[in-house]
Design an enzyme around this catalytic site. Structure first.
Site, PDB file in Angstrom:
ATOM      1  N   SER A 191      -4.640 -11.413  66.044  1.00 13.54           N
ATOM      2  CA  SER A 191      -5.084 -11.307  67.494  1.00 13.54           C
ATOM      3  C   SER A 191      -5.106  -9.834  68.028  1.00 13.54           C
ATOM      4  O   SER A 191      -4.312  -9.139  67.568  1.00 13.54           O
ATOM      5  CB  SER A 191      -4.129 -12.355  68.399  1.00 13.54           C
ATOM      6  OG  SER A 191      -4.631 -12.096  69.789  1.00 13.54           O
ATOM      7  N   LYS A 213       2.290 -12.525  66.797  1.00 13.38           N
ATOM      8  CA  LYS A 213       1.132 -11.626  66.369  1.00 13.38           C
ATOM      9  C   LYS A 213       1.563 -10.425  65.872  1.00 13.38           C
ATOM     10  O   LYS A 213       0.832 -10.063  64.829  1.00 13.38           O
ATOM     11  CB  LYS A 213       0.032 -11.707  67.307  1.00 13.38           C
ATOM     12  CG  LYS A 213      -0.577 -13.123  67.560  1.00 13.38           C
ATOM     13  CD  LYS A 213      -1.139 -13.876  66.321  1.00 13.38           C
ATOM     14  CE  LYS A 213      -1.707 -15.351  66.536  1.00 13.38           C
ATOM     15  NZ  LYS A 213      -2.062 -15.844  65.390  1.00 13.38           N
ATOM     16  N   TYR A 248       3.652 -15.268  72.374  1.00 16.00           N
ATOM     17  CA  TYR A 248       2.599 -15.124  71.802  1.00 16.00           C
ATOM     18  C   TYR A 248       2.248 -13.821  70.987  1.00 16.00           C
ATOM     19  O   TYR A 248       2.173 -13.581  69.889  1.00 16.00           O
ATOM     20  CB  TYR A 248       1.197 -15.492  72.417  1.00 16.00           C
ATOM     21  CG  TYR A 248       0.066 -15.840  71.632  1.00 16.00           C
ATOM     22  CD1 TYR A 248      -0.190 -16.466  70.694  1.00 16.00           C
ATOM     23  CD2 TYR A 248      -0.979 -14.526  71.851  1.00 16.00           C
ATOM     24  CE1 TYR A 248      -1.399 -16.560  70.219  1.00 16.00           C
ATOM     25  CE2 TYR A 248      -2.047 -14.604  71.152  1.00 16.00           C
ATOM     26  CZ  TYR A 248      -2.443 -15.674  70.325  1.00 16.00           C
ATOM     27  OH  TYR A 248      -3.606 -15.334  69.595  1.00 16.00           O
TER      28      TYR A 248
END
Length: 268
Positions: free
Chosen positions: A143, A160, A156
């Site tokens: 991402s 990543k 999150y």
């Protein structure tokens, strides 16, 4: 995309979003596809949807890839069915949407890290002996949040960043084995992942906080990813702001912070 024809390809998180779109994009090329996620019904419907547009019948294997034993079973089933493994696409993921100081359920951090980082690490470990034989390829959907910090997405983003560090390191380790490592970094994409994002209490949001008419669809994202996969590229970032941001943050990190804050506030 003839480089991908007849390649045996596992796609994780194939039931929804980018994974489902990647399967639909790879099927007409002539890939031998293995579809995996936890939702058997959605996998079956996907297999049926691509059956008329694919020269090979896909293998459907429902599994929870946060379980190392399930990862081993998936790889064994793939090699037993197709005889080899050429490309592993680590796509499955989850997210959260909460300021850290408003996070009441700290187990969310563990869940996100388990799905986004540890699961692809487990599956890749099981796949490596077979990928070395075919001099194959590991693809991971990371991402733009793996390249910079993103407010309300701290857990999150951390997962990543872990993915980026892990697979960059693995690329170096595998250089003598001629196993390629391709990292794909999408920006915001219309996907079920936003509706299922966990809030500060650990509950799914239920609706997307994004302005979905202003971000790319999963199908558009998949089409952007295909050339990078076929070309065994090192890194692909889908958005211009993501590509520019890598360099701008070196000289104006505060500007990137403002851009990230604005992107979350605006929902695109």
């Amino acid at each position: 995309m003839q480089e991908l024809k007849d390649k045996v390809v596992i796609v994780t998180g194939a039931s929804e979003g980018i994974g489902r779109a990647l399967v639909k994009a790879l099927a007409p090329i002539g890939c031998k596809l293995v579809l995996t996620a936890r939702n058997q019904q959605r996998l079956d419907s996907l297999a049926q949807a691509i059956s008329s547009n694919s020269s090979h019948q896909p293998l459907v294997f429902a599994a929870d890839i946060t379980d190392p034993l399930a990862c081993q079973a998936l790889i064994s089933a793939t090699v037993e069915h197709f005889g080899q493994l050429d490309i592993l696409i680590n796509n499955a993921g989850m997210t959260m949407w909460s300021r850290f100081d408003e996070l009441h359920d700290l187990s969310i951090l563990n869940k996100v890290m388990q799905v986004n980082y540890l699961a692809p690490a487990y599956l890749t470990h099981s796949a490596l002996p077979h990928l070395k034989v075919t001099q194959g390829q590991i693809v991971v959907v990371a991402s733009v949040a793996g390249l910079t910090g993103v407010p309300t997405r701290s857990g999150y983003s951390a997962s990543k960043h872990a993915v980026m560090g892990f697979f960059d390191s693995l690329r170096i380790e595998l250089s003598d084995d001629n196993v390629a490592v391709t990292i794909l970094c999408p920006d915001f994409v219309v996907s079920e992942i936003h509706k299922r994002a966990l809030d500060g209490q650990g509950n799914p949001l239920g609706k997307s906080p994004m302005q979905e008419n202003k971000i790319i669809t999963a199908a558009q994202c998949a089409q952007m990813m295909l050339p990078a996969i076929a070309g065994r590229k090192r890194l692909m970032i889908t958005s211009l702001r993501g590509r520019l941001g890598r360099f701008v943050r070196l000289i104006a990190p505060g500007l990137i912070d403002k851009i990230a804050r604005k992107a979350i506030a605006s929902g695109h």
